[in-house]
Design a protein around this motif. Structure first.
Motif, PDB file in Angstrom:
ATOM      1  N   LEU A 171       3.181   9.682  -9.304  1.00  0.00           N
ATOM      2  CA  LEU A 171       3.722   8.336  -9.402  1.00  0.00           C
ATOM      3  C   LEU A 171       3.202   7.368  -8.028  1.00  0.00           C
ATOM      4  N   LEU A 172       2.979   8.030  -7.166  1.00  0.00           N
ATOM      5  CA  LEU A 172       2.210   7.047  -5.893  1.00  0.00           C
ATOM      6  C   LEU A 172       0.905   6.704  -6.226  1.00  0.00           C
ATOM      7  N   PHE A 173      -0.014   7.755  -6.791  1.00  0.00           N
ATOM      8  CA  PHE A 173      -1.375   7.551  -7.154  1.00  0.00           C
ATOM      9  C   PHE A 173      -1.325   6.644  -8.211  1.00  0.00           C
ATOM     10  N   SER A 174      -0.714   6.638  -9.416  1.00  0.00           N
ATOM     11  CA  SER A 174      -0.854   5.859 -10.596  1.00  0.00           C
ATOM     12  C   SER A 174      -0.225   4.307 -10.287  1.00  0.00           C
ATOM     13  N   GLY A 175       0.921   4.219  -9.392  1.00  0.00           N
ATOM     14  CA  GLY A 175       1.232   3.054  -9.125  1.00  0.00           C
ATOM     15  C   GLY A 175       0.589   2.166  -8.638  1.00  0.00           C
ATOM     16  N   SER A 176      -0.069   2.762  -7.384  1.00  0.00           N
ATOM     17  CA  SER A 176      -1.044   2.055  -6.822  1.00  0.00           C
ATOM     18  C   SER A 176      -2.423   1.490  -7.648  1.00  0.00           C
ATOM     19  N   LEU A 177      -2.900   2.205  -8.337  1.00  0.00           N
ATOM     20  CA  LEU A 177      -4.124   1.978  -9.219  1.00  0.00           C
ATOM     21  C   LEU A 177      -3.677   0.937 -10.242  1.00  0.00           C
ATOM     22  N   ILE A 178      -2.399   0.764 -10.664  1.00  0.00           N
ATOM     23  CA  ILE A 178      -1.999  -0.041 -11.670  1.00  0.00           C
ATOM     24  C   ILE A 178      -2.030  -1.271 -10.995  1.00  0.00           C
ATOM     25  N   ILE A 179      -1.380  -1.552  -9.760  1.00  0.00           N
ATOM     26  CA  ILE A 179      -1.399  -2.827  -9.043  1.00  0.00           C
ATOM     27  C   ILE A 179      -2.820  -3.151  -8.877  1.00  0.00           C
ATOM     28  N   LEU A 180      -3.645  -2.520  -8.393  1.00  0.00           N
ATOM     29  CA  LEU A 180      -5.246  -2.667  -8.294  1.00  0.00           C
ATOM     30  C   LEU A 180      -5.916  -3.271  -9.475  1.00  0.00           C
TER      31      LEU A 180
END
Length: 425
Positions: free
Chosen positions: A302-311
């Motif tokens: 969750l933390l990994f994918s969420g950060s990359l989606i924002i990026l």
């Protein structure tokens, strides 16, 4: 590899596996092709594409109290079979309605078909739980995730290719055929009676309003009484927002920002990038199941994918966007495989339908609200970048919530090591 060979040695699993693939394939191709059809026909009105997705999610709000009760009280095999046959019939009806061209009637048929489909998954999951051992749950979840990643990899491309070659009518016919194939495989399964009817025999006449509501309340009480299950399921409310955004925003960012003239071609590449990321992530997650606990896998993903989606929202070129989306997709299988392997281990077989029956409405309520909000607010209020910030932020919020809540409840109720769960209660 031995576990995969072992699970495929079970004929019932093989038939259910094929049925699930074909049923899902038809649904993906039908919805995707219809979205492109509406974007072509109503190019200046993206609202119609959003409404199509809304017709796919909104029916859950009307059948959620029936879905789980039916899966636990009626014959699960018959439910799955009739879901496919009725959906095939409605696809044929859609051909005629589409020829008439009246949009409210088209949306009504899509709504009804989607409502019928909602009964399939809880029944199918209940059968799988009954025919597999606890050691097989995580293997089946990993295998299912790999197959779903192949849909992501090739689904959009197949849908667009069918749409280009045979038009929307050809795509709908293909949709109907896949449902028929799925129904045939389900009918051929020899499922033990105790798996099909975990709570004994009940006819449809037995399920009056009083009976359904009583069973429905029992399902709520079962979830509330398990703090771990309650915490895990509460996150699905936010997952619905993510699903709602993801159904339309990849196409929107291509059509209205990055590649307005060639968004259809790039949508194929987007599907390839996202699907490849999920496929590779599935192999990684399956390997790491033996080294990490289920809740740790979920939080990391969750933390990994969420950060990359924002990026990804800050990408100014299509190829950069595709690259970031590929990387973000690597973390999603960590979440899906961990939850898919964990849930059957903490839910009693006789309650699986009612528990699964609560997951879908929680997700679909928030998904429907999200799609309705997008239809109203995009692009007049929200920019395409804001959609990615909302979706990525939701994943991060759930990841933080799980990191605080899940370890506390796990410590008191369960011991989890590797890919197995041992009940202490």
């Amino acid at each position: 590899m031995k576990k995969i060979k072992g699970i495929f040695s079970k004929p019932i699993f093989v038939k259910l596996f094929i049925a699930n693939i074909t049923s899902h394939l038809g649904s993906v191709i039908g919805v995707t092709a219809f979205m492109f059809y509406l974007l072509d026909r109503f190019s200046n009105q993206p609202m119609y594409a959003t409404l199509t997705e809304l017709m796919h999610s909104l029916p859950t709000l009307f059948v959620f109290f029936l879905v789980g009760v039916f899966a636990d009280r009626l014959d699960r095999q018959k439910i799955a079979y009739h879901c496919d046959t009725i959906c095939a019939f409605l696809s044929i009806v859609l051909l005629g309605v589409l020829y008439i061209g009246w949009m409210p009637l088209i949306m009504a048929v899509l709504f009804l078909q989607s409502a019928i489909q909602k009964f399939f998954f809880p029944a199918e999951q209940g059968i799988l739980q009954g025919i597999l051992s606890k050691d097989d749950y995580s293997t089946a979840a990993g295998l299912n995730q790999m197959v779903m990643s192949l849909f992501m990899l090739f689904g959009n491309g197949i849908a667009i290719l069918i749409y280009w070659l045979s038009g929307i009518y050809g795509a709908i016919i293909f949709d109907a055929l896949t449902f028929i194939i799925s129904a045939i495989f389900i009918r051929k399964c020899s499922v033990p009676e105790e798996v099909r009817l975990p709570n004994g025999y009940h006819s449809l006449k037995d399920l009056n309003i009083k009976f359904v509501m009583k069973d429905f309340i029992v399902g709520i009480q079962y979830i509330i009484n398990s703090k771990l299950l309650m915490a895990l399921i509460s996150g699905f409310l936010v997952f619905g927002i993510v699903n709602g955004g993801f159904t339309v925003m990849p196409i929107f960012i291509l059509k209205y920002k990055l590649a307005p003239e060639s968004y259809e071609e790039y949508s194929i590449l987007l599907g390839v990038a996202f699907g490849a990321g999920v496929l590779i992530g599935s192999f990684i997650a399956t390997t790491l199941l033996q080294k990490f606990k289920f809740h740790q896998m979920i939080i990391i993903g969750l933390l990994f994918s969420g950060s990359l989606i924002i990026l990804s929202s800050f990408a100014s070129q299509t190829w950069i966007f595709l690259g970031v989306i590929f990387i973000s997709a690597l973390g999603l299988p960590f979440v899906n495989i961990a939850i898919g392997g964990w849930m059957p281990s903490i839910v009693e077989p006789k309650m699986m339908g009612r528990v699964q029956g609560w997951i879908s409405p929680l997700m679909m309520v928030s998904q429907s609200i999200t799609l309705g909000f997008l239809a109203w607010s995009f692009p007049s209020i929200l920019s395409i970048e804001m959609l990615y910030w909302i979706v990525g932020g939701c994943l991060i919020i759930v990841g933080i919530f799980y990191s605080v809540i899940l370890p506390k409840y796990i410590k008191g109720n369960q011991q989890i090591k590797g890919g197995t769960v041992t009940q202490n209660i």
